[in-house]
Design a protein around this motif. Structure first.
Motif, mmCIF file in Angstrom:
data_model
loop_
_atom_site.group_PDB
_atom_site.id
_atom_site.type_symbol
_atom_site.label_atom_id
_atom_site.label_comp_id
_atom_site.label_asym_id
_atom_site.label_seq_id
_atom_site.Cartn_x
_atom_site.Cartn_y
_atom_site.Cartn_z
ATOM 1 N N LEU A 38 -5.026 -37.152 -0.285
ATOM 2 C CA LEU A 38 -5.846 -37.312 -1.488
ATOM 3 C C LEU A 38 -4.982 -37.430 -2.736
ATOM 4 O O LEU A 38 -5.285 -38.217 -3.640
ATOM 5 C CB LEU A 38 -6.843 -36.155 -1.616
ATOM 6 C CG LEU A 38 -7.953 -36.149 -0.571
ATOM 7 C CD1 LEU A 38 -8.749 -34.849 -0.645
ATOM 8 C CD2 LEU A 38 -8.859 -37.361 -0.730
ATOM 9 N N CYS A 41 -3.624 -40.969 -2.689
ATOM 10 C CA CYS A 41 -4.680 -41.945 -2.974
ATOM 11 C C CYS A 41 -5.073 -41.938 -4.451
ATOM 12 O O CYS A 41 -5.564 -42.945 -4.971
ATOM 13 C CB CYS A 41 -5.904 -41.687 -2.105
ATOM 14 S SG CYS A 41 -5.673 -42.173 -0.374
ATOM 15 N N SER A 45 -2.969 -47.430 -4.745
ATOM 16 C CA SER A 45 -4.082 -48.194 -4.162
ATOM 17 C C SER A 45 -3.690 -48.683 -2.778
ATOM 18 O O SER A 45 -3.011 -49.701 -2.638
ATOM 19 C CB SER A 45 -4.425 -49.391 -5.055
ATOM 20 O OG SER A 45 -4.912 -48.952 -6.282
ATOM 21 N N VAL A 49 -6.375 -46.647 5.145
ATOM 22 C CA VAL A 49 -5.952 -45.292 5.495
ATOM 23 C C VAL A 49 -6.229 -45.106 6.978
ATOM 24 O O VAL A 49 -7.316 -45.434 7.457
ATOM 25 C CB VAL A 49 -6.725 -44.234 4.674
ATOM 26 C CG1 VAL A 49 -6.453 -42.830 5.203
ATOM 27 C CG2 VAL A 49 -6.371 -44.321 3.198
ATOM 28 N N LEU A 67 -12.883 -39.529 0.243
ATOM 29 C CA LEU A 67 -12.555 -40.893 -0.174
ATOM 30 C C LEU A 67 -13.823 -41.661 -0.553
ATOM 31 O O LEU A 67 -13.836 -42.393 -1.545
ATOM 32 C CB LEU A 67 -11.787 -41.624 0.928
ATOM 33 C CG LEU A 67 -10.359 -41.140 1.174
ATOM 34 C CD1 LEU A 67 -9.755 -41.851 2.377
ATOM 35 C CD2 LEU A 67 -9.487 -41.322 -0.056
ATOM 36 N N ASN A 68 -14.889 -41.477 0.219
ATOM 37 C CA ASN A 68 -16.170 -42.105 -0.124
ATOM 38 C C ASN A 68 -16.672 -41.618 -1.477
ATOM 39 O O ASN A 68 -17.117 -42.409 -2.314
ATOM 40 C CB ASN A 68 -17.226 -41.826 0.952
ATOM 41 C CG ASN A 68 -17.072 -42.715 2.151
ATOM 42 O OD1 ASN A 68 -16.639 -43.851 2.047
ATOM 43 N ND2 ASN A 68 -17.425 -42.198 3.305
ATOM 44 N N ASP A 70 -14.953 -40.515 -3.889
ATOM 45 C CA ASP A 70 -14.071 -41.013 -4.945
ATOM 46 C C ASP A 70 -14.167 -42.531 -5.119
ATOM 47 O O ASP A 70 -13.487 -43.099 -5.973
ATOM 48 C CB ASP A 70 -12.616 -40.632 -4.654
ATOM 49 C CG ASP A 70 -12.383 -39.129 -4.715
ATOM 50 O OD1 ASP A 70 -13.249 -38.401 -5.246
ATOM 51 O OD2 ASP A 70 -11.331 -38.676 -4.227
ATOM 52 N N TYR A 72 -13.261 -44.872 -2.862
ATOM 53 C CA TYR A 72 -12.115 -45.548 -2.256
ATOM 54 C C TYR A 72 -12.552 -46.901 -1.686
ATOM 55 O O TYR A 72 -13.480 -46.962 -0.881
ATOM 56 C CB TYR A 72 -11.528 -44.660 -1.149
ATOM 57 C CG TYR A 72 -10.485 -45.337 -0.299
ATOM 58 C CD1 TYR A 72 -9.225 -45.575 -0.803
ATOM 59 C CD2 TYR A 72 -10.773 -45.752 0.993
ATOM 60 C CE1 TYR A 72 -8.258 -46.207 -0.029
ATOM 61 C CE2 TYR A 72 -9.823 -46.378 1.776
ATOM 62 C CZ TYR A 72 -8.569 -46.609 1.248
ATOM 63 O OH TYR A 72 -7.618 -47.234 2.009
ATOM 64 N N MET A 76 -10.873 -47.739 6.297
ATOM 65 C CA MET A 76 -10.525 -46.429 6.846
ATOM 66 C C MET A 76 -10.600 -46.476 8.369
ATOM 67 O O MET A 76 -11.558 -47.024 8.924
ATOM 68 C CB MET A 76 -11.477 -45.361 6.297
ATOM 69 C CG MET A 76 -11.408 -45.220 4.791
ATOM 70 S SD MET A 76 -12.519 -43.948 4.117
ATOM 71 C CE MET A 76 -14.118 -44.716 4.337
#
Length: 117
Positions: A38, A41, A45, A49, A67-68, A70, A72, A76
């Motif tokens: 995290l 990330c 960019s 991942v 990540l979702n 945030d 991203y 994934m």
């Protein structure tokens, strides 16, 4: 050039995946924990991942959730040495493009990354 973050608590697996991806001209960074991933990330960019599902403390599902949350935008992927189908289904529901069982067929992973990015 594609940039991928590998997240796994097992150093040998991180190194193996990193070498395999770099042979395919994919740039790679590595993280040994969800917290480390995290942090990376937040400042880099990544196009994709690749995370282990089961890790000490916080696992790959929580990484996908965060990540979702945030926003991203990258692809994934989840890697699991455990046969828990429900966890793989959870990973797909959280936006994982694909789930791979250990030991990983690196050719399949490279193809999936190239198709996703």
């Amino acid at each position: 050039m594609t940039l991928v973050l590998i997240v796994d608590d097992e150093p040998l697996l991180r190194e193996e995946l990193q070498e395999a991806l770099e042979l395919e001209d994919i740039d790679v960074a590595a993280a040994e924990s969800v917290e480390d991933a995290l942090s990376q990330c937040a400042v880099t960019s990544f196009d994709a991942v690749v995370t282990d599902l089961k890790m000490p403390m916080v696992g790959g599902l929580e990484l996908l959730r965060q990540l979702n949350q945030d926003g991203y935008p990258g692809a994934m992927f989840v890697v699991s040495g455990h046969g828990a189908e429900s966890s793989r289904e959870d990973a797909l529901a959280l936006g994982a493009v694909a789930c791979f069982a250990k030991p990983i067929d690196t050719d399949d992973l490279v193809e999936a990354i190239n198709n996703a990015v």
